[in-house]
Design a protein around this motif. Structure first.
Motif, short mmCIF file in Angstrom:
data_model
loop_
_atom_site.label_atom_id
_atom_site.label_comp_id
_atom_site.label_asym_id
_atom_site.label_seq_id
_atom_site.Cartn_x
_atom_site.Cartn_y
_atom_site.Cartn_z
N PHE A 262 -14.90 -2.01 -2.76
CA PHE A 262 -14.92 -3.40 -3.01
C PHE A 262 -15.62 -4.10 -4.04
O PHE A 262 -15.31 -5.20 -4.69
CB PHE A 262 -15.11 -4.04 -1.39
CG PHE A 262 -14.15 -3.69 -0.35
CD1 PHE A 262 -12.94 -2.83 -0.80
CD2 PHE A 262 -14.51 -3.81 0.70
CE1 PHE A 262 -12.13 -2.38 0.35
CE2 PHE A 262 -13.69 -3.47 1.72
CZ PHE A 262 -12.61 -2.79 1.58
N ALA A 263 -17.10 -3.54 -3.96
CA ALA A 263 -17.96 -4.21 -5.16
C ALA A 263 -17.15 -3.93 -6.54
O ALA A 263 -17.26 -5.01 -7.37
CB ALA A 263 -19.19 -3.55 -4.91
N THR B 113 0.78 -1.14 0.04
CA THR B 113 0.11 0.07 -0.04
C THR B 113 0.81 1.30 -0.02
O THR B 113 0.43 2.37 -0.65
CB THR B 113 -1.11 -0.13 1.45
OG1 THR B 113 -1.83 -1.20 1.27
CG2 THR B 113 -1.88 1.05 1.26
N LEU B 114 1.74 1.29 0.89
CA LEU B 114 2.74 2.53 0.97
C LEU B 114 3.61 2.58 -0.16
O LEU B 114 4.11 3.78 -0.56
CB LEU B 114 3.39 2.70 2.39
CG LEU B 114 2.31 2.71 3.52
CD1 LEU B 114 3.05 2.41 4.93
CD2 LEU B 114 1.61 4.02 3.59
N LEU C 280 -4.34 -9.02 -3.24
CA LEU C 280 -4.64 -7.79 -2.52
C LEU C 280 -5.12 -6.73 -3.66
O LEU C 280 -4.39 -6.08 -4.42
CB LEU C 280 -3.30 -7.26 -1.75
CG LEU C 280 -3.35 -5.65 -1.14
CD1 LEU C 280 -4.39 -6.03 -0.15
CD2 LEU C 280 -2.13 -5.23 -0.74
N LEU C 281 -6.28 -6.28 -3.68
CA LEU C 281 -6.90 -5.59 -4.86
C LEU C 281 -6.76 -4.10 -4.35
O LEU C 281 -7.00 -3.59 -3.21
CB LEU C 281 -8.34 -5.89 -5.15
CG LEU C 281 -8.75 -7.46 -5.34
CD1 LEU C 281 -9.97 -7.76 -5.90
CD2 LEU C 281 -7.70 -7.71 -6.75
N GLY C 282 -6.59 -3.20 -5.36
CA GLY C 282 -6.73 -1.83 -5.27
C GLY C 282 -5.16 -1.11 -5.08
O GLY C 282 -4.94 0.01 -4.96
N VAL C 283 -4.18 -1.89 -5.38
CA VAL C 283 -2.82 -1.42 -5.35
C VAL C 283 -2.29 -1.41 -6.89
O VAL C 283 -2.88 -2.18 -7.67
CB VAL C 283 -1.86 -2.17 -4.39
CG1 VAL C 283 -1.90 -2.04 -3.01
CG2 VAL C 283 -1.84 -3.75 -4.88
N LYS C 284 -1.33 -0.63 -7.27
CA LYS C 284 -1.26 -0.48 -8.68
C LYS C 284 -0.53 -1.60 -9.41
O LYS C 284 -0.58 -1.43 -10.59
CB LYS C 284 -0.12 0.84 -8.61
CG LYS C 284 -0.88 2.09 -8.31
CD LYS C 284 0.22 3.44 -8.38
CE LYS C 284 -0.36 4.51 -7.90
NZ LYS C 284 0.60 5.73 -7.97
N SER C 285 -0.11 -2.52 -8.80
CA SER C 285 0.54 -3.68 -9.16
C SER C 285 0.12 -4.92 -8.53
O SER C 285 -0.33 -4.80 -7.39
CB SER C 285 1.94 -3.86 -9.25
OG SER C 285 2.54 -2.59 -9.98
N PRO C 286 -0.01 -6.11 -9.25
CA PRO C 286 -0.60 -7.42 -8.60
C PRO C 286 0.29 -7.74 -7.26
O PRO C 286 1.69 -8.09 -7.71
CB PRO C 286 -0.38 -8.37 -9.80
CG PRO C 286 -0.56 -7.65 -10.95
CD PRO C 286 0.15 -6.25 -10.57
N VAL C 287 -0.38 -8.04 -6.47
CA VAL C 287 0.36 -8.44 -5.00
C VAL C 287 -0.46 -9.85 -4.53
O VAL C 287 -1.66 -9.54 -4.45
CB VAL C 287 0.24 -7.34 -4.20
CG1 VAL C 287 1.06 -7.96 -2.65
CG2 VAL C 287 1.05 -6.47 -4.45
N ARG D 275 -9.13 2.13 0.36
CA ARG D 275 -8.31 0.99 1.02
C ARG D 275 -8.34 -0.15 0.13
O ARG D 275 -9.26 -0.71 -0.46
CB ARG D 275 -9.07 0.78 2.27
CG ARG D 275 -9.06 1.49 3.35
CD ARG D 275 -10.10 1.28 4.63
NE ARG D 275 -9.95 2.35 5.51
CZ ARG D 275 -10.53 2.12 6.88
NH1 ARG D 275 -10.89 0.86 7.15
NH2 ARG D 275 -10.72 2.77 7.86
N PRO D 276 -7.10 -0.86 0.02
CA PRO D 276 -6.96 -2.08 -0.69
C PRO D 276 -7.79 -3.25 0.23
O PRO D 276 -8.01 -2.99 1.34
CB PRO D 276 -5.48 -2.27 -0.81
CG PRO D 276 -4.79 -0.90 -0.56
CD PRO D 276 -5.88 -0.38 0.09
N ALA D 277 -8.13 -4.27 -0.48
CA ALA D 277 -8.81 -5.50 -0.10
C ALA D 277 -8.33 -6.63 -0.32
O ALA D 277 -7.68 -6.72 -1.51
CB ALA D 277 -10.36 -5.25 -0.26
#
Length: 333
Positions: free
Chosen positions: A155-156, A110-111, A285-292, A121-123
């Protein structure tokens, strides 16, 4: 060609299952390379010479343990998870997979990598087995204990995009987890989220769904806060484990039961596959700029292999671009 960063020292069982999973993934898929982050002297003997040109090793010796605080990871810049995340942040790798400290992975992602524009917020999302020939994507399952209606709304959108572009589902149906199907049910956050989703006219919204709907496959995506989602996840894992133990005990009680078990061996094998988290690999982890991809701490080589495949699919998709576009299209005040 996609490049995946692997936190090779994370996980409860050390680097062996992680490297075995990476090797298995490389042998099965020729369209990616990897950077394994960890102790070079430990990792090198685990890599077949035939794969030397597809696996780099980034040598570092510090490992964030499960007993460490997630905030410690921000200070320990020589740790495996910090360096793996930095590879993605700097554009050296396209995605990261870790079976290590999930809190550290989330905080650093996230950071350091940063959030997609419009994401508060990522989820964490995970796949749950159903009675049908499909799975249900549930989010959040642990990143955010306290959520407001706006978080659930985001999230939806993220869940539907992931289901469509990574899981490759056409027009995924989404539901809001509540204690009843009626619009009036739920706590204040879910009732407000229901209004936001309805007002924004998000496509394929099935309204409120109950816990049992997750395992029936009534909808493709289920949205909830991380507190409820994590309890749901751990309860489901416990129930699956308990059912397996009950079946084993009862099957040993008579010759007829044993004979029946032999005849139903294929059925039991299929059941094990459906409830085994190793089949799904890890939780994005959805919502960050690259896949985690956050893998289970107890991941075996099969789980790591599938987590890597999930990271590759996400990296090859337009998921993040579509999340940003949809958040802008359905923007709420």
């Amino acid at each position: 060609m996609v490049k995946i960063a692997i936190d090779a020292m994370g996980g409860d069982f050390g680097p062996t299952p992680i490297m075995e999973g990476l090797v298995a993934a490389l042998k099965q898929n020729n369209n990616f390379t990897a950077i394994a982050v960890g102790k070079k002297d430990v990792l090198l003997p685990l890599i077949p010479r035939s794969l030397d040109d597809r696996i780099e090793i980034l040598d570092t010796h510090d490992v964030i343990s499960m007993h460490d605080s997630a905030t410690d990871a921000l200070k320990r810049k020589e740790s495996t998870i910090y360096k793996a995340i930095e590879l993605v942040k700097d554009g050296v790798a396209d995605a990261v997979v870790s079976a290590g400290h999930s809190g550290a992975s989330m905080s650093l992602a996230t950071l350091r990598i940063g959030r997609i524009k419009g994401v508060s917020r990522p989820a964490i999302a995970t796949l749950m087995p159903t009675s049908e020939n499909q799975n249900t994507l549930v989010l959040d399952v642990g990143a955010n204990v306290d959520c407001d209606a706006k978080n659930l709304f985001e999230f939806a959108i993220m869940g539907q995009v992931y289901a469509q572009y990574v899981l490759e589902l056409d027009d995924p149906i989404m539901g809001l987890l509540s204690n009843g199907e009626e619009e009036s049910k739920g706590n204040e956050a879910t009732k407000e989220a229901y209004e936001l989703i309805t007002k924004a006219k998000l496509p394929n919204f099935a309204g409120n769904v109950e816990g049992s709907d997750i395992f029936k496959g009534t909808v493709d995506v289920v949205v909830c806060d991380g507190f409820i989602g994590n309890i749901l996840l751990k309860t489901a894992e416990g129930v699956a484990d308990t059912i397996g133990k009950i079946l084993k005990k009862n099957l040993k009680r008579s010759l007829i039961s044993i004979a029946g078990a032999v005849l139903m061996r294929k059925v039991f094998k299929n059941l094990k596959v459906r409830v085994d988290y190793a089949e799904y690999g890890g939780a994005p982890l959805l919502g960050v700029k690259s896949p985690v991809i956050i893998a289970h701490g107890k991941s075996n080589h099969k789980a790591i292999k599938n987590a890597i495949f999930q990271a590759i699919r996400a990296a090859n998709s337009n998921m993040n671009q579509n999340i940003e576009e949809r958040l802008q299209r359905y923007k709420t005040n």
